[in-house]
Motif scaffolding. Structure first.
Motif, PDB file in Angstrom:
ATOM      1  N   GLY A 202      -3.137   8.066   6.039  1.00 20.74           N
ATOM      2  CA  GLY A 202      -2.149   9.039   5.573  1.00 20.74           C
ATOM      3  C   GLY A 202      -1.098   8.317   4.771  1.00 20.74           C
ATOM      4  O   GLY A 202      -1.187   7.104   4.571  1.00 20.74           O
ATOM      5  N   SER A 203      -0.112   9.062   4.311  1.00 19.59           N
ATOM      6  CA  SER A 203       0.840   8.495   3.370  1.00 19.59           C
ATOM      7  C   SER A 203       2.265   8.699   3.875  1.00 19.59           C
ATOM      8  O   SER A 203       2.514   9.607   4.665  1.00 19.59           O
ATOM      9  CB  SER A 203       0.637   9.217   2.036  1.00 19.59           C
ATOM     10  N   GLN A 204       3.175   7.842   3.397  1.00 22.85           N
ATOM     11  CA  GLN A 204       4.595   7.902   3.792  1.00 22.85           C
ATOM     12  C   GLN A 204       4.729   7.846   5.322  1.00 22.85           C
ATOM     13  O   GLN A 204       5.434   8.636   5.945  1.00 22.85           O
ATOM     14  CB  GLN A 204       5.268   9.155   3.190  1.00 22.85           C
ATOM     15  N   GLY A 240      -3.575   2.319   2.562  1.00 19.95           N
ATOM     16  CA  GLY A 240      -2.134   2.195   2.267  1.00 19.95           C
ATOM     17  C   GLY A 240      -1.367   3.075   3.217  1.00 19.95           C
ATOM     18  O   GLY A 240      -1.705   3.158   4.398  1.00 19.95           O
ATOM     19  N   GLY A 241      -0.324   3.729   2.697  1.00 21.48           N
ATOM     20  CA  GLY A 241       0.396   4.705   3.509  1.00 21.48           C
ATOM     21  C   GLY A 241       1.729   4.235   4.047  1.00 21.48           C
ATOM     22  O   GLY A 241       2.386   4.971   4.784  1.00 21.48           O
ATOM     23  N   PHE A 242       2.142   3.005   3.704  1.00 20.50           N
ATOM     24  CA  PHE A 242       3.383   2.449   4.257  1.00 20.50           C
ATOM     25  C   PHE A 242       4.585   3.167   3.634  1.00 20.50           C
ATOM     26  O   PHE A 242       4.690   3.296   2.417  1.00 20.50           O
ATOM     27  CB  PHE A 242       3.422   0.935   4.005  1.00 20.50           C
ATOM     28  N   ILE A 282      -5.454  -4.426   1.993  1.00 19.00           N
ATOM     29  CA  ILE A 282      -4.546  -3.279   2.092  1.00 19.00           C
ATOM     30  C   ILE A 282      -4.451  -2.651   0.702  1.00 19.00           C
ATOM     31  O   ILE A 282      -4.769  -3.294  -0.303  1.00 19.00           O
ATOM     32  CB  ILE A 282      -3.128  -3.664   2.591  1.00 19.00           C
ATOM     33  N   GLU A 283      -3.987  -1.401   0.665  1.00 19.17           N
ATOM     34  CA  GLU A 283      -3.987  -0.621  -0.578  1.00 19.17           C
ATOM     35  C   GLU A 283      -2.701   0.162  -0.758  1.00 19.17           C
ATOM     36  O   GLU A 283      -2.731   1.391  -0.866  1.00 19.17           O
ATOM     37  CB  GLU A 283      -5.106   0.414  -0.467  1.00 19.17           C
ATOM     38  N   PRO A 284      -1.568  -0.484  -0.776  1.00 16.17           N
ATOM     39  CA  PRO A 284      -0.330   0.288  -0.894  1.00 16.17           C
ATOM     40  C   PRO A 284      -0.108   0.828  -2.306  1.00 16.17           C
ATOM     41  O   PRO A 284      -0.430   0.169  -3.294  1.00 16.17           O
ATOM     42  CB  PRO A 284       0.759  -0.729  -0.539  1.00 16.17           C
ATOM     43  N   GLY A 285       0.422   2.025  -2.388  1.00 14.70           N
ATOM     44  CA  GLY A 285       0.821   2.597  -3.673  1.00 14.70           C
ATOM     45  C   GLY A 285       2.324   2.811  -3.644  1.00 14.70           C
ATOM     46  O   GLY A 285       3.113   2.060  -4.220  1.00 14.70           O
ATOM     47  N   ARG A 286       2.736   3.826  -2.886  1.00 13.73           N
ATOM     48  CA  ARG A 286       4.147   4.208  -2.792  1.00 13.73           C
ATOM     49  C   ARG A 286       5.049   3.035  -2.404  1.00 13.73           C
ATOM     50  O   ARG A 286       6.150   2.884  -2.916  1.00 13.73           O
ATOM     51  CB  ARG A 286       4.271   5.309  -1.732  1.00 13.73           C
ATOM     52  N   TRP A 287       4.556   2.200  -1.484  1.00 10.87           N
ATOM     53  CA  TRP A 287       5.403   1.124  -0.974  1.00 10.87           C
ATOM     54  C   TRP A 287       5.797   0.151  -2.095  1.00 10.87           C
ATOM     55  O   TRP A 287       6.876  -0.440  -2.066  1.00 10.87           O
ATOM     56  CB  TRP A 287       4.682   0.383   0.162  1.00 10.87           C
ATOM     57  N   PRO A 322       6.770  17.192  -8.910  1.00  5.78           N
ATOM     58  CA  PRO A 322       6.308  18.368  -8.153  1.00  5.78           C
ATOM     59  C   PRO A 322       6.443  18.212  -6.642  1.00  5.78           C
ATOM     60  O   PRO A 322       6.126  19.134  -5.887  1.00  5.78           O
ATOM     61  CB  PRO A 322       4.826  18.460  -8.544  1.00  5.78           C
ATOM     62  N   ARG A 323       6.910  17.057  -6.156  1.00  2.73           N
ATOM     63  CA  ARG A 323       6.847  16.771  -4.719  1.00  2.73           C
ATOM     64  C   ARG A 323       7.712  17.701  -3.850  1.00  2.73           C
ATOM     65  O   ARG A 323       7.274  18.116  -2.784  1.00  2.73           O
ATOM     66  CB  ARG A 323       7.186  15.292  -4.446  1.00  2.73           C
ATOM     67  N   PRO A 324       8.939  18.070  -4.282  1.00  2.00           N
ATOM     68  CA  PRO A 324       9.688  19.010  -3.435  1.00  2.00           C
ATOM     69  C   PRO A 324       8.960  20.353  -3.314  1.00  2.00           C
ATOM     70  O   PRO A 324       8.871  20.916  -2.215  1.00  2.00           O
ATOM     71  CB  PRO A 324      11.022  19.175  -4.186  1.00  2.00           C
ATOM     72  N   LEU A 326       5.704  20.918  -3.688  1.00  2.00           N
ATOM     73  CA  LEU A 326       4.405  20.784  -3.012  1.00  2.00           C
ATOM     74  C   LEU A 326       4.525  20.449  -1.531  1.00  2.00           C
ATOM     75  O   LEU A 326       3.761  20.944  -0.710  1.00  2.00           O
ATOM     76  CB  LEU A 326       3.603  19.648  -3.662  1.00  2.00           C
ATOM     77  N   TYR A 327       5.422  19.533  -1.218  1.00  2.00           N
ATOM     78  CA  TYR A 327       5.474  19.007   0.161  1.00  2.00           C
ATOM     79  C   TYR A 327       6.809  19.246   0.853  1.00  2.00           C
ATOM     80  O   TYR A 327       7.011  18.746   1.963  1.00  2.00           O
ATOM     81  CB  TYR A 327       5.257  17.478   0.165  1.00  2.00           C
ATOM     82  N   GLY A 328       7.747  19.903   0.170  1.00  2.00           N
ATOM     83  CA  GLY A 328       9.084  20.004   0.743  1.00  2.00           C
ATOM     84  C   GLY A 328       9.774  18.647   0.787  1.00  2.00           C
ATOM     85  O   GLY A 328      10.634  18.394   1.627  1.00  2.00           O
ATOM     86  N   ALA A 382       7.051   6.777  -7.226  1.00  2.00           N
ATOM     87  CA  ALA A 382       5.663   7.058  -6.818  1.00  2.00           C
ATOM     88  C   ALA A 382       5.371   8.551  -6.922  1.00  2.00           C
ATOM     89  O   ALA A 382       6.212   9.383  -6.566  1.00  2.00           O
ATOM     90  CB  ALA A 382       5.429   6.600  -5.381  1.00  2.00           C
ATOM     91  N   TYR A 383       4.179   8.873  -7.386  1.00  2.00           N
ATOM     92  CA  TYR A 383       3.676  10.247  -7.407  1.00  2.00           C
ATOM     93  C   TYR A 383       4.598  11.199  -8.163  1.00  2.00           C
ATOM     94  O   TYR A 383       4.737  12.363  -7.794  1.00  2.00           O
ATOM     95  CB  TYR A 383       3.425  10.751  -5.976  1.00  2.00           C
ATOM     96  N   ASN A 384       5.283  10.723  -9.188  1.00  2.00           N
ATOM     97  CA  ASN A 384       6.036  11.595 -10.078  1.00  2.00           C
ATOM     98  C   ASN A 384       5.377  11.545 -11.451  1.00  2.00           C
ATOM     99  O   ASN A 384       4.787  12.523 -11.893  1.00  2.00           O
ATOM    100  CB  ASN A 384       7.498  11.147 -10.180  1.00  2.00           C
TER     101      ASN A 384
HETATM  102  N1  LLP Z   1      -5.755   4.363  -0.519  1.00  2.00           N
HETATM  103  C1  LLP Z   1      -6.312   5.582  -0.486  1.00  2.00           C
HETATM  104  C2  LLP Z   1      -7.744   5.701  -0.254  1.00  2.00           C
HETATM  105  C3  LLP Z   1      -5.530   6.715  -0.663  1.00  2.00           C
HETATM  106  O1  LLP Z   1      -6.095   7.909  -0.599  1.00  2.00           O
HETATM  107  C4  LLP Z   1      -4.147   6.568  -0.917  1.00  2.00           C
HETATM  108  C5  LLP Z   1      -3.309   7.733  -1.135  1.00  2.00           C
HETATM  109  C6  LLP Z   1      -3.611   5.277  -0.976  1.00  2.00           C
HETATM  110  C7  LLP Z   1      -4.450   4.187  -0.754  1.00  2.00           C
HETATM  111  C8  LLP Z   1      -2.169   4.996  -1.263  1.00  2.00           C
HETATM  112  O2  LLP Z   1      -1.306   5.610  -0.375  1.00  2.00           O
HETATM  113  P1  LLP Z   1       0.241   5.221  -0.383  1.00  2.00           P
HETATM  114  O3  LLP Z   1       0.352   3.766  -0.043  1.00  2.00           O
HETATM  115  O4  LLP Z   1       0.767   5.493  -1.762  1.00  2.00           O
HETATM  116  O5  LLP Z   1       0.848   6.110   0.630  1.00  2.00           O
HETATM  117  N2  LLP Z   1       0.721  12.813  -3.687  1.00  2.00           N
HETATM  118  C9  LLP Z   1       1.148  12.526  -2.338  1.00  2.00           C
HETATM  119  C10 LLP Z   1       0.488  11.291  -1.797  1.00  2.00           C
HETATM  120  C11 LLP Z   1      -1.015  11.371  -1.783  1.00  2.00           C
HETATM  121  C12 LLP Z   1      -1.640  10.090  -1.298  1.00  2.00           C
HETATM  122  C13 LLP Z   1      -3.096  10.136  -1.448  1.00  2.00           C
HETATM  123  N3  LLP Z   1      -3.765   8.926  -1.137  1.00  2.00           N
HETATM  124  C14 LLP Z   1       2.662  12.386  -2.332  1.00  2.00           C
HETATM  125  O6  LLP Z   1       3.276  12.547  -3.367  1.00  2.00           O
HETATM  126  O7  LLP Z   1       3.252  12.149  -1.278  1.00  2.00           O
END
Ligand code: LLP
Length: 424
Positions: A202-204, A240-242, A282-287, A322-324, A326-328, A382-384
Motif C-alpha cells: 500500500g501507499s503512504q 514501496g509505500g513509505f 525496495i521501490e519507493p516513489g512518494r518517499w 487530483p488527490r484531494p 480522489l482520496y480526500g 508525488a502523484y501530481n
Molecule cells: N511499487 C508498486 C508495485 C506500486 O504499485 C507502487 C504504487 C509503488 C511501488 C510506489 O508506491 P509509493 O512508494 O509511491 O507509495 N496515486 C496514489 C498512489 C498510488 C500508488 C500505486 N502504487 C496517491 O496519489 O496517493
C-alpha cells in the motif's frame, strides 16, 4: 524561510520570482531534496546490505529529468506501462535496470519489454505469464521474472491505494488451492526464468506493521514453494509505500524505520526456515519526491459567504492535483508573497474546475488574501504531475526544477494548441 519582502524561499529560490518568471500554476521540484532522499536510501539501506537494490517508482513522478537523476544515482526504475518505458528510454535509462509492473500488460507492451531487454518483468497473472512465455520463445529469449504476490495484509490507508489485501486486483493469490498452478507453470516454461517474488502492501504508510506482516507471509511462502517445488527464490522485492509528511498531523520516520525492520525480519525468518537469504529490493516513489515538490498558484478571487466560509479561488486545482478530490488528501498552504504576516482567518482553497469537489485545502489559516497573491501548496512532488489532466481544457502547468538557489525549466507549460494537437 522567507526574504526581507516576506517571500517564501524554496530550495534557495524566491517562489514569488519563480511564479513571475514562469507563470502559474507552476510545479516546483527540488533536485537537492530528491538527491538528499536518495543519499538516505544509500546510507540507510543499500550500503548496509550489499547486493540490494532500490528502484524509483516512476508513477509517482516521471519526467526525463527525474529519470536522469535516478540513473545518475544508480537507482533502478519501476515502470508500469509502455509509455513509462518509452520516456525512460528517451532519458537514456538502461532497460536492464527496469522492473516492469502492471496487472494488464498488453501484448504490445510485453513485446516492447522483451525486445528492449527490460531487466525484470513482475508478472501479475497466468494469462500474462503465458503471453510472456510465448513472446520470449518466439524471439529466442528467456525473460527473468518475479511474481507479484498478494500477501493479504490490511494496510491502514485509503482503500484506493491499499493494494495488498486478499481481495485485490494486484498479484497472484497465495491461496494453497491455486498458487501451485502459477509456480508450476512458471517453472515449466522455457521462455521465463523465475527469480523470486514481489509485494507492495500500500501507499503512504506511516507505520511499518503492514510491511512486516507482508515480509513474514512472503518468507513463509518462499519456504513452502521450496518444499513443494524445490525452487528457492533468490530475489525478494519489498515494494514501496513509505509515508511522507503532508500536514503536521503526519509524523513520518526515516527510511531505516522500515528497511532495518524488514531486513532484520527477513534474516531471522530465513534462518528459522533454513532458507538462503534472497537479495532485497525496495521501490519507493512518494518517499523520494513527495516532499520535494510544491505548487504555486495565482489567487484569482476571494469570496466570503457570511457566517459560513471564505473561499480563495486559484488558477489551478484538480487538474494539476487530483488527490484531494480522489482520496480526500490533505495539504498545507501559505501565501508565498505574504510570509510573516499574521493570519486574518480561515480560508478554503477552491480550484478553477466546474466541480464542487475541486477543493485543494479546507479551512486553512492565511493572512488576508487578495487577487494576484501567490499561494504555495506543499508536498505536491508525488502523484501530481503524473496524475494531472486536461479537464475543462486546462493546459497542464510548467515544471521548474530547483537546486540550491539555481532553477531551470524542466517541462514547459502546455499551450491551447497542445490541447487540440491530436484532434482530426
Ligand atoms: N511499487 C508498486 C508495485 C506500486 O504499485 C507502487 C504504487 C509503488 C511501488 C510506489 O508506491 P509509493 O512508494 O509511491 O507509495 N496515486 C496514489 C498512489 C498510488 C500508488 C500505486 N502504487 C496517491 O496519489 O496517493
Amino acid at each position: 524561510m522567507s526574504t526581507s519582502e516576506g517571500h517564501l524561499i524554496f530550495d534557495g529560490c524566491d517562489t514569488v520570482e519563480l511564479a513571475r518568471e514562469y507563470g502559474t500554476p507552476l510545479y516546483v521540484v527540488s533536485e537537492a531534496t530528491i538527491r538528499a532522499r536518495i543519499a538516505e536510501i544509500k546510507s540507510a539501506f543499500l550500503e548496509k546490505r550489499p547486493g540490494s537494490r532500490a528502484a524509483f517508482a516512476s508513477k509517482a513522478f516521471q519526467t526525463l529529468d527525474m529519470c536522469r537523476i535516478a540513473a545518475s544515482e544508480g537507482l533502478y526504475l519501476d515502470v508500469v506501462s509502455g509509455g513509462e518505458i518509452h520516456a525512460a528510454l528517451r532519458a537514456g535509462f538502461d532497460p536492464a535496470r527496469m522492473y516492469f509492473h502492471g496487472n494488464a500488460k498488453t501484448e504490445r507492451e510485453l513485446h516492447m519489454a522483451l525486445e528492449l531487454g527490460v531487466g525484470r518483468v513482475v508478472v501479475d497473472n497466468l494469462d500474462e505469464l503465458r503471453a510472456l512465455n510465448g513472446i520470449a520463445l518466439g524471439i529466442g529469449k528467456r525473460q527473468p521474472i518475479l511474481f507479484r504476490i498478494t500477501p493479504g495484509v490490511d494496510s491502514h490507508t485509503h482503500q484506493y491505494i491499499d493494494t495488498g489485501r486478499i481481495d485485490s486486483k494486484f498479484g497472484i493469490p497465495l491461496d494453497p488451492s491455486v498458487r501451485g498452478e502459477y509456480i508450476g507453470a512458471a517453472l515449466g516454461m522455457g521462455g521465463v526464468e523465475l527469480k523470486g517474488f514481489h509485494f507492495h502492501v500500500g501507499s503512504q504508510l506511516l507505520e511499518n506493521d503492514s510491511h512486516l506482516k507482508a515480509v513474514a507471509i512472503a518468507i513463509g511462502f518462499i519456504a513452502e514453494v521450496k518444499r513443494d517445488f524445490g525452487f528457492e527464490a533468490t530475489e525478494l522485492n519489498l515494494g514501496g509505500g513509505f509515508g511522507v509528511r503532508y500536514t503536521e498531523a503526519d509524523r513520518p520516520k526515516g527510511l531505516a524505520y522500515y528497511t532495518d525492520a524488514m531486513c532484520d525480519a527477513v534474516d531471522a525468518l530465513c534462518r528459522e526456515k533454513c532458507l538462503a537469504v534472497p537479495s532485497l529490493a525496495i521501490e519507493p516513489g512518494r518517499w523520494i519526491v513527495g516532499e520535494a515538490g510544491i505548487t504555486l498558484y495565482g489567487v484569482a478571487s476571494v469570496k466570503e459567504i457570511p457566517g459560513i466560509r471564505s473561499y480563495v479561488a486559484v488558477d489551478g486545482g484538480m487538474t494539476d492535483n487530483p488527490r484531494p478530490a480522489l482520496y480526500g488528501a490533505k495539504y498545507e498552504a501559505v501565501l508565498a508573497n505574504k510570509q510573516g504576516l499574521p493570519a486574518a482567518g480561515k480560508y478554503t482553497i477552491a480550484g478553477k474546475c466546474c466541480e464542487t469537489g475541486d477543493i485543494i485545502a479546507r479551512d486553512i489559516a492565511l493572512p488576508a488574501p487578495e487577487p494576484g497573491d501567490i499561494l504555495a501548496v506543499f508536498a505536491t512532488g508525488a502523484y501530481n504531475y503524473t496524475m494531472a489532466s486536461n479537464y475543462n481544457r486546462t493546459p497542464r502547468p510548467a515544471l521548474v526544477m530547483t537546486n540550491a538557489g539555481k532553477r531551470r525549466l524542466s517541462v514547459r507549460r502546455e499551450s491551447y494548441d497542445d490541447l487540440i494537437a491530436r484532434e482530426i
